[in-house]
Scaffold this active site. Structure first.
Site, PDB file in Angstrom:
ATOM      1  N   GLU A   1       0.820  -1.207   0.000  1.00 48.96           N
ATOM      2  CA  GLU A   1       0.000   0.000   0.000  1.00 48.96           C
ATOM      3  C   GLU A   1       0.859   1.264   0.000  1.00 48.96           C
ATOM      4  O   GLU A   1       1.859   1.351   0.715  1.00 48.96           O
ATOM      5  CB  GLU A   1      -0.894   0.032   1.242  1.00 48.96           C
ATOM      6  CG  GLU A   1      -2.293   0.500   0.967  1.00 48.96           C
ATOM      7  CD  GLU A   1      -3.112  -0.547   0.252  1.00 48.96           C
ATOM      8  OE1 GLU A   1      -3.782  -0.168  -0.738  1.00 48.96           O
ATOM      9  OE2 GLU A   1      -3.115  -1.706   0.657  1.00 48.96           O
ATOM     10  N   THR A   2       0.457   2.219  -0.834  1.00 54.45           N
ATOM     11  CA  THR A   2       0.964   3.587  -0.772  1.00 54.45           C
ATOM     12  C   THR A   2      -0.243   4.479  -0.500  1.00 54.45           C
ATOM     13  O   THR A   2      -1.254   4.405  -1.207  1.00 54.45           O
ATOM     14  CB  THR A   2       1.656   4.002  -2.080  1.00 54.45           C
ATOM     15  OG1 THR A   2       2.798   3.156  -2.290  1.00 54.45           O
ATOM     16  CG2 THR A   2       2.110   5.452  -2.028  1.00 54.45           C
TER      17      THR A   2
END
Length: 264
Positions: free
Chosen positions: A45-46
């Site tokens: 995840e970003t």
């Protein structure tokens, strides 16, 4: 250039738990750029955060797609806001997201997140899911996001070696697999697979515990539970079920700080 900070979530030590990149923006950014950066970071995840009049906007991207809910990157985002003094540690972090308002508060060394519960409904899994896992489930069901599979034992759970190309053909965000914990200090263990999102196995999945906590609370007749996601990196999650909400608690450690260019 926007700050970009990498945080290991659901752990008290670096290089464990689930890494997330947190990009601190002044305002909305181009979606294609956000997806490109998430692909460049190649983490599960970003997350992108920018201030609003009341709280912060928060969005989550895997290397392949935007998602509606992510626990570990929410935990990491709150940690970053407090650590960079963008928010006093005594103030809750209020995030406006695609899953509604999510609130994080500090509780000593832990961060508590107030999330919506995700109920599990019994269902017959498709054959390709069972073939991909190589597991005969003790229980199978669906959450609003994922398939939910209970294994007979923690040993069976740890031994799983899924066929990820086949698993990616199953129409679902991901697959939660869980079992009772062998460690008496824990209540349950789990693993999470999401090859369709470009994440074969997620190290620690906060959103999965929105389903895991109510499931095990009902099974074990207790509302406060301790859990571990038994991926290679591993991570600890404390859970508390409060009606239609779940409070998830974890720790976080900053491992990297930098800046990123908004290339056109």
């Amino acid at each position: 250039m926007p700050p970009l900070i990498q945080v290991d979530a659901f752990t008290s030590k670096p290089f464990a738990g689930n890494p997330a990149a947190i990009c601190l923006l002044d305002g909305p950014a181009d979606e294609a750029w956000m997806q490109d950066l998430a692909q460049e970071m190649n983490l599960s995840e970003t997350a992108y955060v920018y201030p609003l009049e009341e709280g912060f906007n928060l969005r989550w991207f895997t290397p392949a797609a935007e998602v509606d809910l992510c626990g570990h990157a929410t935990l990491a985002a709150a940690h970053v806001l407090w650590e960079t003094n963008r928010l006093p540690e005594t103030s809750p972090a209020r995030f406006h997201t695609k899953s509604g308002l999510l609130t994080c508060t500090k509780s000593g060394a832990w961060i508590e997140m107030d999330f919506p519960a995700s109920p599990v409904t019994g269902a017959s899994p498709p054959g390709e899911l069972i073939d991909a896992l190589g597991l005969s489930p003790r229980f199978a069901g669906r959450t609003p996001f994922d398939w939910f599979i209970e294994a007979d034992s923690e040993a069976a759970l740890r031994a799983l070696a899924p066929d990820f190309p086949l698993l990616a053909t199953v129409e679902t965000r991901g697959v939660i697999v869980t079992a009772r914990a062998e460690d008496t200090t824990l209540d349950f263990v789990s693993r999470f697979f999401a090859p369709v999102l470009g994440v074969d196995e997620d190290p620690v999945t906060g959103s999965a515990h929105c389903a895991l906590a109510p499931f095990w609370a009902k099974r074990l007749h207790k509302n406060e539970l301790s859990a571990r996601q038994v991926s290679a990196r591993g991570g600890e999650v404390r859970c508390r079920v409060e009606g239609e909400r779940v409070v998830l608690a974890g720790q976080a450690v900053t491992v990297m700080r930098g800046e990123v260019g908004q290339f056109s």
